[in-house]
Design a protein around this motif. Structure first.
Motif, PDB file in Angstrom:
ATOM      1  N   VAL A   9       0.874  -1.179   0.000  1.00 47.21           N
ATOM      2  CA  VAL A   9       0.000   0.000   0.000  1.00 47.21           C
ATOM      3  C   VAL A   9       0.910   1.229   0.000  1.00 47.21           C
ATOM      4  O   VAL A   9       1.914   1.262   0.713  1.00 47.21           O
ATOM      5  CB  VAL A   9      -0.918   0.009   1.235  1.00 47.21           C
ATOM      6  N   LEU A 334       2.106   5.168  -8.617  1.00 45.68           N
ATOM      7  CA  LEU A 334       1.005   4.362  -9.136  1.00 45.68           C
ATOM      8  C   LEU A 334       1.403   3.496 -10.327  1.00 45.68           C
ATOM      9  O   LEU A 334       0.698   2.541 -10.662  1.00 45.68           O
ATOM     10  CB  LEU A 334      -0.165   5.277  -9.515  1.00 45.68           C
ATOM     11  N   CYS A 339       2.146  -1.862  -6.398  1.00 50.29           N
ATOM     12  CA  CYS A 339       1.279  -0.974  -5.602  1.00 50.29           C
ATOM     13  C   CYS A 339      -0.170  -1.376  -5.856  1.00 50.29           C
ATOM     14  O   CYS A 339      -0.694  -1.192  -6.958  1.00 50.29           O
ATOM     15  CB  CYS A 339       1.518   0.484  -5.984  1.00 50.29           C
ATOM     16  N   ARG A 340      -0.811  -1.912  -4.839  1.00 51.67           N
ATOM     17  CA  ARG A 340      -2.191  -2.382  -5.022  1.00 51.67           C
ATOM     18  C   ARG A 340      -3.233  -1.389  -4.555  1.00 51.67           C
ATOM     19  O   ARG A 340      -4.402  -1.484  -4.943  1.00 51.67           O
ATOM     20  CB  ARG A 340      -2.403  -3.712  -4.306  1.00 51.67           C
ATOM     21  N   ARG A 341      -2.835  -0.419  -3.734  1.00 50.62           N
ATOM     22  CA  ARG A 341      -3.778   0.587  -3.242  1.00 50.62           C
ATOM     23  C   ARG A 341      -2.976   1.804  -2.783  1.00 50.62           C
ATOM     24  O   ARG A 341      -1.825   1.675  -2.372  1.00 50.62           O
ATOM     25  CB  ARG A 341      -4.610   0.018  -2.086  1.00 50.62           C
ATOM     26  N   ARG A 379      -2.543   5.495 -13.057  1.00 53.44           N
ATOM     27  CA  ARG A 379      -3.530   4.606 -12.440  1.00 53.44           C
ATOM     28  C   ARG A 379      -4.171   5.255 -11.218  1.00 53.44           C
ATOM     29  O   ARG A 379      -3.985   4.820 -10.078  1.00 53.44           O
ATOM     30  CB  ARG A 379      -2.873   3.281 -12.071  1.00 53.44           C
ATOM     31  N   ASP A 381      -7.085   5.024 -10.335  1.00 57.55           N
ATOM     32  CA  ASP A 381      -8.088   4.139  -9.740  1.00 57.55           C
ATOM     33  C   ASP A 381      -7.543   3.399  -8.525  1.00 57.55           C
ATOM     34  O   ASP A 381      -8.305   2.790  -7.765  1.00 57.55           O
ATOM     35  CB  ASP A 381      -8.605   3.139 -10.771  1.00 57.55           C
ATOM     36  N   LYS A 382      -6.221   3.444  -8.301  1.00 59.27           N
ATOM     37  CA  LYS A 382      -5.639   2.819  -7.109  1.00 59.27           C
ATOM     38  C   LYS A 382      -5.856   3.670  -5.854  1.00 59.27           C
ATOM     39  O   LYS A 382      -5.713   3.175  -4.739  1.00 59.27           O
ATOM     40  CB  LYS A 382      -4.136   2.590  -7.306  1.00 59.27           C
ATOM     41  N   LYS A 384      -7.966   5.278  -3.160  1.00 59.10           N
ATOM     42  CA  LYS A 384      -9.293   5.061  -2.592  1.00 59.10           C
ATOM     43  C   LYS A 384      -9.632   6.079  -1.497  1.00 59.10           C
ATOM     44  O   LYS A 384     -10.802   6.251  -1.166  1.00 59.10           O
ATOM     45  CB  LYS A 384      -9.383   3.650  -2.005  1.00 59.10           C
TER      46      LYS A 384
END
Length: 590
Positions: A9, A334, A339-341, A379, A381-382, A384
């Motif tokens: 993260v 990103l 990197c997932r979030r 990205r 959209d990562k 949140k």
């Protein structure tokens, strides 16, 4: 290590104004989370785990192989869990922009800039109802969040109807039929649109008048506060100058000092003569030595430079470079497939830097991918969560973004390009996507609830404003820095960063209604109002001093003495509260 293989993260931290040192602010954030977890178990018996393997690391920039980026790794795990695959790996990055804004303002220019803002409330009151739409709408968002202020029978659907009508009011054919754009024109426009629904029309008209009333009251408060601040600065300068003049007059009569004054160079001796210009010059010099000048130049100078939206001003170039640095780091973070979030955390002026950086990033994406600008090439959209602490975004909008123009098309172009929380990246396919959480403290004069970024079409997606009373006494400077020592704030940040809590994608679906995004909002248990008595007392002091001076000028000596005694009593009350507040410290320590 397994936790490295499963991805990480990313936290992108944007620091506030002033001479910040590289890595210092983001290190403070990591330390606060670490202390919170340690104290949760040791003092409160809550097993929330701990951070381990905290260390800085370097990596090659994914945008430029000749540069490197630094992050702080901090892995969270539980003492009872020996499986590292369950641990959460977080990388803390920092958008460091202080050198770009450094040493570009003077005390004189900043003071002139501050005093020029006094006219703003009058300008907004005099503007027609069609102008400064984001500012008007922010008042309606505030009203939307306080249903206890609504007239009998008014409901949320009426406010949504009113928002829709206000948006139509600034478009053809209403634009040509009601050219003045006044409030009365807006009422007539509603009568045309809702003529066949008299009950709805009645509620909307009542709501409109309440809207305008609250707008006027807010502007009156703004004008009073700005005038009070200017009066306070003038009184402090006058009192300091008078005291210095009195000291110079006393020193000039001391025979023992005459030989010393006689041997001084004439240029220096003339500056020590007991005159008003001499006293004022010494007062200014002492103000600089006491740190006031440094505060104005360093901290307020950053605000002045950042709030320069005119592209013809040289300071705008520095603002542009700050945003470019922010976009570059966000893009680098990103782009990493591991990197997932991502979570963006910002403080003070850094909140508006972070906000404008996100808007610039999505504009770049929109040029490449207009159908889904949140997805690529950056990205977004990562991301949140967007967390702001002590944010002045609404204040900066009020003073510097609520522009006027004779060209209506220009205003619409600017608004469309800028966007709001109803557009990407905060929304995706017209549905809320990024959860914007704003922590503010009424004792922090820089912060406030944020209403200007709200969706202009509907208010179900707006900033989640969470009020926190950091200190027992509303010390403006200390309150502004105290978010990192607040257990509620850091606890929420831990849950957001390491647990992915308060994600809008978790909103429950209510049949025939839609997703209940407000159920994900944080519970605002700490209502504002604790600091009101101290605040009112502090505001009264300069006015009491001024009233006493007026009485003294009119030779009403008894009245002046009474007023000044009251000012002294009020000052003592505030001072005692300040001292006791320092002793008691934080209301909710880590």
């Amino acid at each position: 290590m397994d936790t490295e293989k499963q991805g990480h993260v990313a936290v992108i931290y944007v620091h506030g104004m002033g001479n910040q040192r590289r890595h210092e602010e983001v290190s403070r954030l990591v330390d606060s989370i670490d202390i919170y977890l340690s104290n949760s178990y040791r003092e409160r018996g809550e097993a929330k785990g701990y951070l381990t393997k905290i260390r800085p690391r370097l990596e090659l920039s994914l945008n430029d192989s000749k540069r490197t980026e630094t992050y702080i790794r901090a892995i969270h795990r539980y003492a009872s869990d020996h499986d590292w695959s369950h641990a959460t790996n977080v990388r803390f990055y920092e958008v460091y922009w202080a050198p770009i804004m450094a040493q570009h303002s003077s005390v004189r220019r900043v003071l002139m800039w501050l005093f020029s803002q006094i006219r703003r409330p009058l300008q907004t009151i005099m503007a027609n109802w069609r102008e400064r739409q984001r500012l008007r709408r922010s008042t309606l968002v505030d009203l939307f969040e306080h249903p206890e202020k609504w007239a009998a029978g008014v409901n949320r659907h009426d406010i949504e109807e009113l928002v829709s009508l206000y948006n139509k009011f600034e478009k053809p054919p209403a634009l040509s039929v009601f050219r003045r754009g006044s409030f009365d024109d807006f009422l007539e426009f509603q009568k045309r649109e809702l003529g066949k629904r008299p009950d709805k029309l009645k509620r909307c008209l009542a709501l409109s008048r309440l809207w305008r009333s609250r707008y006027r009251i807010r502007e009156a408060k703004n004008a009073f506060l700005l005038i009070t601040l200017a009066l306070l600065l003038l009184l402090l300068a006058g009192i300091a100058t008078g005291l210095i003049l009195l000291v110079l007059q006393q020193l000039s009569g001391w025979q023992v000092l005459l030989p010393f004054l006689n041997v001084l160079p004439e240029s220096v001796a003339s500056k020590l003569q007991p005159t008003w210009p001499t006293a004022f010059g010494l007062a200014v010099s002492l103000g600089g030595l006491s740190g006031v000048g440094s505060f104005l130049k360093t901290y307020m100078g950053d605000v002045e430079s950042w709030a320069t939206y005119e592209e013809t001003d040289a300071r705008h170039e520095r603002r542009k470079r700050v945003i470019e640095r922010g976009v570059d780091l966000i893009s680098h973070v990103l782009k990493n497939p591991d990197c997932r979030r991502a979570v963006i955390v910002s403080h003070s002026l850094g909140t508006t830097v972070a906000h404008d950086t996100l808007l610039e990033a999505v504009r770049n994406n929109r040029a490449h991918n207009p159908t889904d600008p949140i997805a690529k090439p950056i990205r977004l959209d990562k991301i949140k969560h967007f967390v702001t602490l002590g944010s002045p975004i609404d204040k900066i909008h009020y003073f510097f973004e609520s522009y006027k123009s004779r060209c209506h098309r220009y205003k619409r172009v600017v608004e469309e390009l800028r966007g709001d929380i109803g557009n990407a990246p905060f929304s995706r396919n017209r549905k809320p996507y990024i959860h914007w959480i704003n922590y503010w403290d009424e004792g922090d004069i820089i912060s406030g609830a944020l209403y200007s970024p709200a969706n202009r079409r509907e208010f179900k997606h707006r900033v989640d404003n969470v009020h926190v009373s950091n200190l027992h006494f509303p010390d403006p400077a200390a309150s502004h820095l105290a978010y990192f020592d607040n257990r509620r704030v850091i606890g929420d940040l831990f849950d957001i960063i390491y647990k992915g809590a308060y994600d809008l994608s978790d909103a429950p679906l209510i049949p025939n209604t839609g997703y209940d995004y407000e159920s994900i909002f944080l519970n605002n248990e700490d209502k504002p109002g604790r600091a009101k008595f101290y605040t009112i007392s502090a505001i009264l002091i300069p006015w009491l001093l001024l009233l006493g001076l007026i009485f003294r000028f009119l030779n009403i000596n008894t009245g002046a003495l009474v007023i000044w005694s009251l000012a002294a009593f009020t000052s003592a009350f505030v001072l005692i509260g300040f001292l006791f507040g320092k002793i008691r410290g934080h209301r909710l320590p880590l």
